[in-house]
Design an enzyme around this catalytic site. Structure first.
Site, PDB file in Angstrom:
ATOM      1  CE  LYS A  13      79.168   9.970  12.432  1.00 21.65           C
ATOM      2  NZ  LYS A  13      78.546  11.237  12.053  1.00 21.65           N
ATOM      3  NE  ARG A  88      73.780   9.694  15.708  1.00 21.95           N
ATOM      4  CZ  ARG A  88      74.302   9.297  14.555  1.00 21.95           C
ATOM      5  NH1 ARG A  88      74.859   8.121  14.450  1.00 21.95           N
ATOM      6  NH2 ARG A  88      74.260  10.100  13.523  1.00 21.95           N
ATOM      7  NE  ARG A 127      74.242  12.751   3.226  1.00 18.99           N
ATOM      8  CZ  ARG A 127      74.667  12.302   4.398  1.00 18.99           C
ATOM      9  NH1 ARG A 127      75.656  11.434   4.455  1.00 18.99           N
ATOM     10  NH2 ARG A 127      74.101  12.701   5.508  1.00 18.99           N
ATOM     11  NE  ARG A 133      71.058  10.135   5.213  1.00 13.47           N
ATOM     12  CZ  ARG A 133      72.116  10.038   6.010  1.00 13.47           C
ATOM     13  NH1 ARG A 133      73.238   9.515   5.566  1.00 13.47           N
ATOM     14  NH2 ARG A 133      72.058  10.480   7.245  1.00 13.47           N
ATOM     15  NE  ARG A 144      71.143  13.961  10.364  1.00 11.40           N
ATOM     16  CZ  ARG A 144      71.580  13.911   9.099  1.00 11.40           C
ATOM     17  NH1 ARG A 144      70.798  14.314   8.114  1.00 11.40           N
ATOM     18  NH2 ARG A 144      72.755  13.445   8.826  1.00 11.40           N
TER      19      ARG A 144
HETATM   20  P1  B4P Z   1      79.193  11.866   6.548  1.00 11.82           P
HETATM   21  O1  B4P Z   1      79.504  12.731   7.721  1.00 11.82           O
HETATM   22  O2  B4P Z   1      80.164  10.797   6.251  1.00 11.82           O
HETATM   23  O3  B4P Z   1      77.682  11.387   6.809  1.00 11.82           O
HETATM   24  P2  B4P Z   1      77.089  10.157   7.597  1.00 11.82           P
HETATM   25  O4  B4P Z   1      78.119   9.125   7.876  1.00 11.82           O
HETATM   26  O5  B4P Z   1      75.929   9.752   6.815  1.00 11.82           O
HETATM   27  O6  B4P Z   1      76.714  10.648   9.048  1.00 11.82           O
HETATM   28  P3  B4P Z   1      75.381  11.167   9.694  1.00 11.82           P
HETATM   29  O7  B4P Z   1      75.751  11.520  11.100  1.00 11.82           O
HETATM   30  O8  B4P Z   1      74.858  12.255   8.846  1.00 11.82           O
HETATM   31  O9  B4P Z   1      74.293  10.006   9.666  1.00 11.82           O
HETATM   32  P4  B4P Z   1      74.155   8.509  10.219  1.00 11.82           P
HETATM   33  O10 B4P Z   1      74.000   7.662   9.028  1.00 11.82           O
HETATM   34  O11 B4P Z   1      75.231   8.125  11.187  1.00 11.82           O
HETATM   35  O12 B4P Z   1      79.138  12.680   5.189  1.00 11.82           O
HETATM   36  C1  B4P Z   1      78.262  13.709   4.874  1.00 11.82           C
HETATM   37  C2  B4P Z   1      78.499  14.246   3.464  1.00 11.82           C
HETATM   38  O13 B4P Z   1      79.699  15.011   3.421  1.00 11.82           O
HETATM   39  C3  B4P Z   1      78.669  13.168   2.384  1.00 11.82           C
HETATM   40  O14 B4P Z   1      77.883  13.520   1.274  1.00 11.82           O
HETATM   41  C4  B4P Z   1      80.143  13.203   2.024  1.00 11.82           C
HETATM   42  O15 B4P Z   1      80.402  12.890   0.672  1.00 11.82           O
HETATM   43  C5  B4P Z   1      80.527  14.641   2.314  1.00 11.82           C
HETATM   44  N1  B4P Z   1      81.931  14.767   2.730  1.00 11.82           N
HETATM   45  C6  B4P Z   1      82.551  14.023   3.674  1.00 11.82           C
HETATM   46  N2  B4P Z   1      83.829  14.415   3.832  1.00 11.82           N
HETATM   47  C7  B4P Z   1      84.014  15.483   2.974  1.00 11.82           C
HETATM   48  C8  B4P Z   1      85.142  16.342   2.673  1.00 11.82           C
HETATM   49  N3  B4P Z   1      86.332  16.239   3.291  1.00 11.82           N
HETATM   50  N4  B4P Z   1      84.949  17.329   1.752  1.00 11.82           N
HETATM   51  C9  B4P Z   1      83.771  17.467   1.131  1.00 11.82           C
HETATM   52  N5  B4P Z   1      82.682  16.681   1.361  1.00 11.82           N
HETATM   53  C10 B4P Z   1      82.800  15.698   2.280  1.00 11.82           C
HETATM   54  O16 B4P Z   1      72.771   8.565  11.059  1.00 11.82           O
HETATM   55  C11 B4P Z   1      71.516   8.889  10.491  1.00 11.82           C
HETATM   56  C12 B4P Z   1      70.396   8.775  11.538  1.00 11.82           C
HETATM   57  O17 B4P Z   1      70.283   7.399  12.033  1.00 11.82           O
HETATM   58  C13 B4P Z   1      70.552   9.596  12.827  1.00 11.82           C
HETATM   59  O18 B4P Z   1      70.126  10.939  12.678  1.00 11.82           O
HETATM   60  C14 B4P Z   1      69.670   8.786  13.823  1.00 11.82           C
HETATM   61  O19 B4P Z   1      68.315   9.074  13.654  1.00 11.82           O
HETATM   62  C15 B4P Z   1      69.910   7.341  13.410  1.00 11.82           C
HETATM   63  N6  B4P Z   1      71.002   6.704  14.180  1.00 11.82           N
HETATM   64  C16 B4P Z   1      72.206   6.276  13.659  1.00 11.82           C
HETATM   65  N7  B4P Z   1      72.974   5.747  14.638  1.00 11.82           N
HETATM   66  C17 B4P Z   1      72.248   5.849  15.801  1.00 11.82           C
HETATM   67  C18 B4P Z   1      72.508   5.508  17.164  1.00 11.82           C
HETATM   68  N8  B4P Z   1      73.676   4.959  17.546  1.00 11.82           N
HETATM   69  N9  B4P Z   1      71.552   5.765  18.083  1.00 11.82           N
HETATM   70  C19 B4P Z   1      70.380   6.295  17.741  1.00 11.82           C
HETATM   71  N10 B4P Z   1      70.057   6.651  16.472  1.00 11.82           N
HETATM   72  C20 B4P Z   1      70.991   6.442  15.507  1.00 11.82           C
END
Ligand code: B4P
Length: 191
Positions: A13, A88, A127, A133, A144
């Site tokens: 995402k 979420r 990552r 992280r 998660r």
């Molecule tokens: P992403 O999937 O892009 O990771 P993310 O955006 O950080 O999402 P995530 O759900 O993990 O965390 P968030 O910050 O929203 O990528 C993951 C990895 O994969 C990267 O290293 C990327 O380079 C790699 N990758 C991507 N595409 C690829 C491809 N095609 N091929 C190879 N590699 C690839 O949330 C973190 C925390 O914040 C949550 O757990 C929660 O505690 C809190 N939070 C956030 N929003 C919230 C909400 N609305 N309500 C309550 N808590 C919330």
């Protein structure tokens, strides 16, 4: 263009939202990024959120609603938005719908990025090695994923009922996934 990106942790995402932001010149609003900034700046929100995030749980809905409401009140959102990480759970989805109704900026498309669980674990492990992280450890990632299945996966059904859900295969290279998303948006006459 007003879109919500949905998908499991590690589905891509954040990665895809950053590319969409560049291409369409609209703001990328990531609640994960906003929370990590609050933690880094040790604000009251950051102090409250850190332990919750480190367990892989969701930060309380009222806290998140204040955060997203404040961000959506900024003027750049009038040009469109890419929401990443919010909503979420169903209660966040309903609250968001209300806020966006008041702003007259409803969601036009919800894009669900689908990947299998093994791939997610593999990407996040990579990552973790690169960025360190604090919520990317194996145990927290497992939690998660559980939270995602129980609370976030039903949000796709919410948008399907509203007739705005598009499913995208999240496997393949980052560029391949980006191409699929843009293709779907263009087909829906959004881009
Ligand atoms: P992403 O999937 O892009 O990771 P993310 O955006 O950080 O999402 P995530 O759900 O993990 O965390 P968030 O910050 O929203 O990528 C993951 C990895 O994969 C990267 O290293 C990327 O380079 C790699 N990758 C991507 N595409 C690829 C491809 N095609 N091929 C190879 N590699 C690839 O949330 C973190 C925390 O914040 C949550 O757990 C929660 O505690 C809190 N939070 C956030 N929003 C919230 C909400 N609305 N309500 C309550 N808590 C919330």
């Amino acid at each position: 263009m007003r879109i919500v990106l949905l998908g499991a942790p590690g589905s891509g995402k954040g990665t895809q939202a950053a590319l969409l932001k560049e291409h369409y010149s609209i703001p990328h609003i990531s609640t994960g990024v906003l929370l990590r900034e609050a933690v880094a700046n040790a604000t009251p929100l950051g102090q409250q959120a850190k332990a919750i995030m480190d367990r892989g749980e969701l930060v309380p809905d009222d806290v998140m609603l204040n955060l997203i409401r404040e961000r959506l009140a900024q003027s750049d959102v009038a040009s469109g938005y890419i929401l990443d990480g919010y909503p979420r759970n169903l209660s966040q989805a309903e609250a968001l719908e209300q806020v966006l109704k008041e702003l007259d900026l409803p969601v036009e498309e919800a894009v669900l990025i689908e990947v299998d669980a093994d791939m997610v674990v593999e990407r996040i492990a990579k990552r973790a090695a690169e960025e360190g992280r604090s919520d990317d450890t194996e145990e927290v990632v497992r939690n998660r994923m559980r939270v995602y299945e129980e609370q976030t996966a039903p949000v796709a059904g919410f948008y399907a009922e509203h007739g705005v859900l598009t499913r995208i295969l999240g496997e393949g290279t980052i560029d391949e996934v980006q191409h699929r998303i843009r293709g779907a948006l263009e087909q829906g006459n959004l881009a």
